[in-house]
Design an enzyme around this catalytic site. Structure first.
Site: not given
Ligand code: ADP
Ligand code: MG
Length: 367
Positions: A34-35, A123, A125, A127, A171
């Protein structure tokens, strides 16, 4: 939490860090996809966090090391002003420094050490948690003039820009503003928000399916384009502005009609979820979670067989009020609302039954 054997900042960079910062992941209770449609979301901070240690450099170079990506990919390096997509986790760091420049906020070179207890691509976040932790650290180290909302917007820009994942603002707002004790009801158009506690004597259950998703991947982008197409055909700015009545009158072609129906009904469920939580009605909130999952499964088509299995096991477990996929979909985690006294047992049973039926390792993240 530093794992045994993981090198400390001093060992990696031959000096002490200047600042440390962190930010949580998030669990979205209801309001999925929804965001980016101008609608409502309802995340809460996860207990798991990303932690970062930073030290400034005299040159315009950024060097980063992450504990969480495997030895060959652990190091990243780039020059400020020359950020470019590399298809590695360094894009999330370069995305942040490039976005800061778009905002005309000065940022020098730095060394960074990162560790997270969030699953990457689970899932919750990881990222946004990484982006927000980094921005908090940079704010502190370079005395940047940044409030928490602008910080979330810059973090989002890192992801929609250099990383190339067309995510909404949920997020980053959650990582920047949510805490573990109250859910954050957020209007993603106005960015007005309200904090609401879970009903008394309830607890969340969050279980990672063991299937990793990738947002930068195609399906998320396709869903977003389908929503924009639906809004255009309905003659509204964003699906947030459409009603179920508008949708029935417009008779959109499939699958656009189903995509729009998910977003429109999901928005309504978030608003009703707010009322349910405010009146402490766990039963009602659970029913909304179940309806949300059904809508994601049948109309938005972002669930998977594994996630449906987990949600089904959770829904049927003793002491659980309702359960659903949480996060962007195509893998990741489920969230359930449960009786606090039964949550630990229920989570263990759900995970055990799941791993009996599929060759995957579920992880209980909460409680
Ligand atoms: P989610 O946010 O749901 O975990 P995303 O695909 O949006 O999944 O983000 C995951 C990506 O973010 C990883 O593949 C990596 O590139 C980056 N990332 C997240 N946390 C880390 C971390 N602690 N070290 C290095 N990269 C990270
Ligand atoms: Mg993410």
């Amino acid at each position: 939490m530093i794992e045994q054997g993981a090198p400390a900042f001093d060992a990696l960079f031959n000096r002490a860090p200047a600042v440390t910062a962190d930010a949580p992941g998030r669990v979205n209770l209801i309001g999925e996809h929804t965001d980016y449609n101008g609608g409502f979301v309802f995340p809460i901070a996860a207990p798991q966090r990303t932690r970062i240690a930073l030290a400034p450099r005299a040159d315009a170079v950024v060097r980063g090391w992450s504990r969480d990506v495997g030895d060959e990919q652990a190091w990243i390096e780039f020059r400020l002003g020359a950020e470019a997509r590399a298809g590695t986790w360094g894009d999330y760091i370069a995305g942040v420094t490039a976005a800061l420049r778009e905002w005309n906020i000065p940022c020098g070179g730095f060394d960074a050490r990162i560790e997270s207890d969030l699953p990457l691509g689970g899932g919750l976040s990881s990222s946004a948690s990484l982006e927000v932790a980094l921005l908090r650290g940079l704010r502190d180290m370079f005395s940047l003039d940044l409030d928490d909302v602008v910080l979330a917007k810059i973090a989002q820009r890192a992801e929609t820009g250099l990383v190339g994942a067309p995510v909404g603002i949920m997020d980053q707002m959650a990582a920047s503003l949510a805490d573990e004790h109250a859910a954050l009801f957020l209007d993603t158009r106005s960015l007005a928000y309200e904090r609401v506690r879970l009903p008394p004597a309830t607890s969340l259950i969050v279980i990672h399916s063991g299937v990793v998703h990738r947002h930068a991947g195609g399906e998320y982008r396709v869903r977003r384009a389908e929503c924009e197409e639906a809004a255009r055909r309905l003659g509204v700015r964003e699906l947030r502005d459409a009603t179920v009545g508008d949708l029935e009158r417009a008779a959109l072609p499939p699958p656009i009609d189903r995509r729009a129906r998910h977003v429109i009904t999901e928005n309504d469920r978030v608003v009703r979820g707010l009322a349910a939580l405010k009146s402490g009605d766990a039963q009602q909130f659970g029913a909304l979670m179940v309806a949300s999952h059904e809508s994601m499964r049948a109309d938005f088509e972002i669930s998977t067989a594994e996630i449906d299995l987990l949600v089904g096991l959770a829904r049927d477990a003793d002491g659980v009020y309702g359960a659903r996929l949480t996060g962007g979909g195509f893998g990741g985690s489920i969230v359930a609302l449960a009786d606090a006294a039964k949550a630990v047992d229920a989570a263990a049973r759900i995970a055990a039954e799941y791993s009996r039926r599929v060759p995957l390792h579920p992880t209980v993240l909460i409680p």
